[in-house]
Design an enzyme around this catalytic site. Structure first.
Site, PDB file in Angstrom:
ATOM      1  N   ASN A  10       0.870  -1.161   0.000  1.00  0.00           N
ATOM      2  CA  ASN A  10       0.000   0.000   0.000  1.00  0.00           C
ATOM      3  C   ASN A  10       0.918   1.224   0.000  1.00  0.00           C
ATOM      4  OD1 ASN A  10      -1.724   2.052   0.719  1.00  0.00           O
ATOM      5  ND2 ASN A  10      -2.738   0.911   2.362  1.00  0.00           N
ATOM      6  N   LYS A  17       2.711   0.898   3.466  1.00  0.00           N
ATOM      7  CA  LYS A  17       2.329  -0.180   4.375  1.00  0.00           C
ATOM      8  C   LYS A  17       2.514  -1.490   3.628  1.00  0.00           C
ATOM      9  CE  LYS A  17      -1.023   2.627   6.850  1.00  0.00           C
ATOM     10  NZ  LYS A  17      -2.358   3.196   6.724  1.00  0.00           N
ATOM     11  N   ARG A  91      -2.693  -1.908  -3.348  1.00  0.00           N
ATOM     12  CA  ARG A  91      -3.786  -0.947  -3.219  1.00  0.00           C
ATOM     13  C   ARG A  91      -3.555   0.155  -4.256  1.00  0.00           C
ATOM     14  NH1 ARG A  91      -4.345   3.931   0.948  1.00  0.00           N
ATOM     15  NH2 ARG A  91      -6.506   4.472   0.533  1.00  0.00           N
ATOM     16  N   HIS A 182     -11.217   5.307  -0.450  1.00  0.00           N
ATOM     17  CA  HIS A 182     -11.255   4.515   0.797  1.00  0.00           C
ATOM     18  C   HIS A 182     -12.214   3.338   0.713  1.00  0.00           C
ATOM     19  CE1 HIS A 182     -10.091   8.347   3.250  1.00  0.00           C
ATOM     20  NE2 HIS A 182      -9.009   7.623   2.965  1.00  0.00           N
ATOM     21  N   HIS A 210     -14.719   6.589   7.633  1.00  0.00           N
ATOM     22  CA  HIS A 210     -13.277   6.286   7.680  1.00  0.00           C
ATOM     23  C   HIS A 210     -12.562   7.604   7.971  1.00  0.00           C
ATOM     24  CE1 HIS A 210      -9.415   4.378   6.537  1.00  0.00           C
ATOM     25  NE2 HIS A 210      -9.122   5.660   6.341  1.00  0.00           N
ATOM     26  N   LEU A 211     -12.014   7.725   9.168  1.00  0.00           N
ATOM     27  CA  LEU A 211     -11.397   8.992   9.576  1.00  0.00           C
ATOM     28  C   LEU A 211      -9.916   8.778   9.879  1.00  0.00           C
ATOM     29  CD1 LEU A 211     -14.214  10.026  12.128  1.00  0.00           C
ATOM     30  CD2 LEU A 211     -14.141  10.464   9.662  1.00  0.00           C
ATOM     31  N   ARG A 243      -6.125  18.354   3.971  1.00  0.00           N
ATOM     32  CA  ARG A 243      -6.993  18.656   2.816  1.00  0.00           C
ATOM     33  C   ARG A 243      -8.239  19.400   3.281  1.00  0.00           C
ATOM     34  NH1 ARG A 243      -7.218  12.684   0.471  1.00  0.00           N
ATOM     35  NH2 ARG A 243      -5.449  12.170   1.793  1.00  0.00           N
ATOM     36  N   ASP A 285      -2.012  16.507  12.862  1.00  0.00           N
ATOM     37  CA  ASP A 285      -2.152  15.275  13.628  1.00  0.00           C
ATOM     38  C   ASP A 285      -3.168  15.480  14.747  1.00  0.00           C
ATOM     39  OD1 ASP A 285      -1.661  13.151  15.576  1.00  0.00           O
ATOM     40  OD2 ASP A 285       0.105  12.699  14.356  1.00  0.00           O
ATOM     41  N   GLY A 333      -7.548   5.812  11.800  1.00  0.00           N
ATOM     42  CA  GLY A 333      -6.781   6.208  12.993  1.00  0.00           C
ATOM     43  C   GLY A 333      -7.578   7.090  13.946  1.00  0.00           C
ATOM     44  N   GLY A 335     -11.104   7.599  13.789  1.00  0.00           N
ATOM     45  CA  GLY A 335     -12.370   6.927  14.131  1.00  0.00           C
ATOM     46  C   GLY A 335     -12.181   5.829  15.165  1.00  0.00           C
ATOM     47  N   GLU A 336     -11.032   5.152  15.105  1.00  0.00           N
ATOM     48  CA  GLU A 336     -10.793   4.024  16.017  1.00  0.00           C
ATOM     49  C   GLU A 336     -10.331   4.482  17.404  1.00  0.00           C
ATOM     50  OE1 GLU A 336      -8.007   1.390  14.005  1.00  0.00           O
ATOM     51  OE2 GLU A 336      -9.213   1.576  12.173  1.00  0.00           O
ATOM     52  N   ASN A 337      -9.719   5.682  17.443  1.00  0.00           N
ATOM     53  CA  ASN A 337      -9.053   6.078  18.686  1.00  0.00           C
ATOM     54  C   ASN A 337      -9.589   7.313  19.392  1.00  0.00           C
ATOM     55  OD1 ASN A 337      -6.793   4.126  18.773  1.00  0.00           O
ATOM     56  ND2 ASN A 337      -6.336   5.029  16.775  1.00  0.00           N
ATOM     57  N   GLU A 387      -7.238  -2.943   5.670  1.00  0.00           N
ATOM     58  CA  GLU A 387      -7.272  -2.932   4.206  1.00  0.00           C
ATOM     59  C   GLU A 387      -6.455  -4.088   3.637  1.00  0.00           C
ATOM     60  OE1 GLU A 387      -6.084   1.103   4.669  1.00  0.00           O
ATOM     61  OE2 GLU A 387      -7.656   1.821   3.332  1.00  0.00           O
TER      62      GLU A 387
HETATM   63  P1  ADP Z   1      -3.798   7.403   7.078  1.00  0.00           P
HETATM   64  O1  ADP Z   1      -4.938   8.059   6.374  1.00  0.00           O
HETATM   65  O2  ADP Z   1      -2.492   8.068   6.827  1.00  0.00           O
HETATM   66  O3  ADP Z   1      -3.776   5.894   6.975  1.00  0.00           O
HETATM   67  P2  ADP Z   1      -4.458   6.880   9.847  1.00  0.00           P
HETATM   68  O4  ADP Z   1      -5.673   6.055   9.605  1.00  0.00           O
HETATM   69  O5  ADP Z   1      -3.244   6.208  10.383  1.00  0.00           O
HETATM   70  O6  ADP Z   1      -4.094   7.765   8.601  1.00  0.00           O
HETATM   71  O7  ADP Z   1      -4.885   8.034  10.875  1.00  0.00           O
HETATM   72  C1  ADP Z   1      -4.023   9.057  11.239  1.00  0.00           C
HETATM   73  C2  ADP Z   1      -4.774   9.983  12.188  1.00  0.00           C
HETATM   74  O8  ADP Z   1      -5.231   9.213  13.318  1.00  0.00           O
HETATM   75  C3  ADP Z   1      -3.907  11.109  12.732  1.00  0.00           C
HETATM   76  O9  ADP Z   1      -4.631  12.330  12.733  1.00  0.00           O
HETATM   77  C4  ADP Z   1      -3.657  10.672  14.158  1.00  0.00           C
HETATM   78  O10 ADP Z   1      -3.503  11.757  15.012  1.00  0.00           O
HETATM   79  C5  ADP Z   1      -4.937   9.940  14.498  1.00  0.00           C
HETATM   80  N1  ADP Z   1      -4.710   9.055  15.638  1.00  0.00           N
HETATM   81  C6  ADP Z   1      -3.915   7.960  15.700  1.00  0.00           C
HETATM   82  N2  ADP Z   1      -3.898   7.445  16.945  1.00  0.00           N
HETATM   83  C7  ADP Z   1      -4.697   8.247  17.697  1.00  0.00           C
HETATM   84  C8  ADP Z   1      -5.086   8.274  19.088  1.00  0.00           C
HETATM   85  N3  ADP Z   1      -4.659   7.351  19.945  1.00  0.00           N
HETATM   86  N4  ADP Z   1      -5.924   9.252  19.478  1.00  0.00           N
HETATM   87  C9  ADP Z   1      -6.369  10.182  18.624  1.00  0.00           C
HETATM   88  N5  ADP Z   1      -6.046  10.221  17.317  1.00  0.00           N
HETATM   89  C10 ADP Z   1      -5.225   9.281  16.856  1.00  0.00           C
END
Ligand code: ADP
Length: 401
Positions: A10, A17, A91, A182, A210-211, A243, A285, A333, A335-337, A387
């Site tokens: 990817n 990746k 990908r 995505h 997907h965030l 963006r 970030d 990243g 959405g999950e965290n 993915e």
């Molecule tokens: P990409 O689109 O490059 O694959 P990712 O899916 O890895 O991106 O997501 C990156 C985003 O996720 C960044 O804004 C990062 O700050 C956020 N992120 C990653 N881990 C955490 C966390 N533990 N808490 C909050 N945001 C997070």
């Protein structure tokens, strides 16, 4: 029947990746990340059975040399799994109007990917570098490289959703329409939701978010994507890391006519200097901005605008669900965290009967999957995306056929 190991690549502009997947067991054997830390340094990290490894390169090396390192040092020497890899899944972000499903890569497919580069200039050319490098490093698998497109999942969206209200000839003559992106991730979490909710995919009505650094929403009705927020390119839609997402196109006329900026600079602003970074003037970030949410007004503002835009999309997509929304899904990243982003976004959605359960929302992060909704709410789920598994599955299915 092919061997079960699939190598997935990817390739992005700021990272690569890679993974090795046992496609029979649907298991990740190796996963890795190449991070371009700057012009002069890159870091390659990889994980095998929970053991982490890392290697840093001081000088910039080419894509081919990076893939060569992965193949020669990791796959051949350390793991001795090179000979067991039966195909390679790539990908590819944009399939353009010709590529609507995964394809075995041939000269013709490469031409189509190259032609679609105009719609994904930051992604497709780099995806092609990965394809080229793989053909050098796996000379015996030349006919076993498979392209899996991020646009393919959205190829079902109807004309009412994909047409822009500009003269029809632009669509007919030049393929100017919405394609989305995505799709690999939206498709993965759709299947995850189906399993979790025990609703078969063809009956599933969900909205998937997907965030990540890039971000998009998809409206999925009866297991088919009916709308998505990214457009002709991955620039449209949500507020992203750098963006802008949706803007009034007249802003571009203003920058060009009044500020005398050239098109390259305008493009650079909208793709690389906008979004969370542009609004906060601090960082793209989310982790940095979350840390400062309560003490820095611009960090707060950027997060609030992000959630406001996201909730508007979710609300409008609810109108496409024919009266039944089974679940709202968060992945990527952010959405999950980010329980903060999920909390603020869902706070706008009471009309859809979406309510957060504070405790479970706090607990779900770092790759955990689960329900974060209150008892009397529409289901709200966090499903970590993968993915690589989708790419491997598609690759094996094409090769086996
Ligand atoms: P990409 O689109 O490059 O694959 P990712 O899916 O890895 O991106 O997501 C990156 C985003 O996720 C960044 O804004 C990062 O700050 C956020 N992120 C990653 N881990 C955490 C966390 N533990 N808490 C909050 N945001 C997070």
């Amino acid at each position: 029947m092919c061997n079960p190991l699939v190598f997935t690549l990817n390739c992005g502009s700021s990272s690569i990746k890679f993974a090795v997947i046992n496609s029979v067991k649907n298991k990740i054997v190796l996963s890795g990340l190449v991070d371009f830390l700057g012009f002069s340094e890159i870091s390659i990290s990889w994980v095998i059975e929970s053991e982490k490894y890392n290697k840093k390169f001081k000088k910039s090396i080419s894509y081919l040399d990076i893939i060569r390192f992965i193949v020669c040092n990791i796959l051949k020497q350390d793991l001795k799994m090179y000979d067991y890899i039966s195909c390679i899944g790539h990908r590819v972000v944009h399939g353009g109007s010709n590529l609507k499903k995964s394809e075995i890569i041939t000269e013709k497919i490469i031409r189509h990917i190259r032609n679609a580069s105009f719609f994904a200039p930051l992604h497709n050319p780099i995806n092609l570098l990965g394809i080229q490098a793989a053909s050098v490093c796996f000379p015996h698998l030349k006919k076993k490289n498979i392209a899996v497109f991020d646009t393919a999942f959205h190829s079902t969206i109807p004309k009412t959703s994909y047409l822009y209200a500009i003269p029809y000839a632009f669509y007919k003559k030049y393929g100017i329409r919405r394609y989305g992106a995505h799709g690999i991730s939206h498709s993965y979490v759709m299947h995850g939701a189906s399993e979790f909710l025990k609703i078969p995919v063809p009956k599933l009505n969900i909205i998937t978010c997907h965030l990540g650094n890039g971000a998009s929403v998809a409206a999925i009705r009866n297991g088919i994507c009916v709308d998505t927020s990214m457009g002709l390119t991955p620039l449209e839609g949500l507020v992203m890391g750098t963006r802008s997402g949706d803007i009034d196109p007249a802003i571009i006329f203003f920058m060009y006519n009044k500020l005398k900026m050239n098109m390259k600079d305008i493009e650079n602003i909208l793709i690389k200097k906008s979004g969370l970074l542009g609004l906060s003037e601090l960082s793209s970030d989310l982790r940095d901005l979350e840390d400062k949410y309560s003490c820095n007004s611009k960090a707060k503002l950027s997060i609030d605008v992000f959630c406001h835009r996201l909730s508007k999309y979710i609300s409008s997509y609810s109108s496409l669900m024919e009266g039944r929304l089974d679940a709202l899904i968060f992945t990527g990243g952010i959405g999950e965290n980010s329980c903060l982003i999920r909390t603020i976004t869902v706070s706008y959605l009471s009309l859809l009967n979406c309510k957060i359960n504070k405790e479970s929302n706090m607990l779900i992060k770092f790759g955990k999957k689960g329900l974060i909704s209150a008892k009397d709410s529409v289901s709200i789920l966090v499903i970590p995306t993968n993915e690589e598994l989708v790419i491997a599955k598609e690759a094996v299915s094409l090769i086996s056929n």
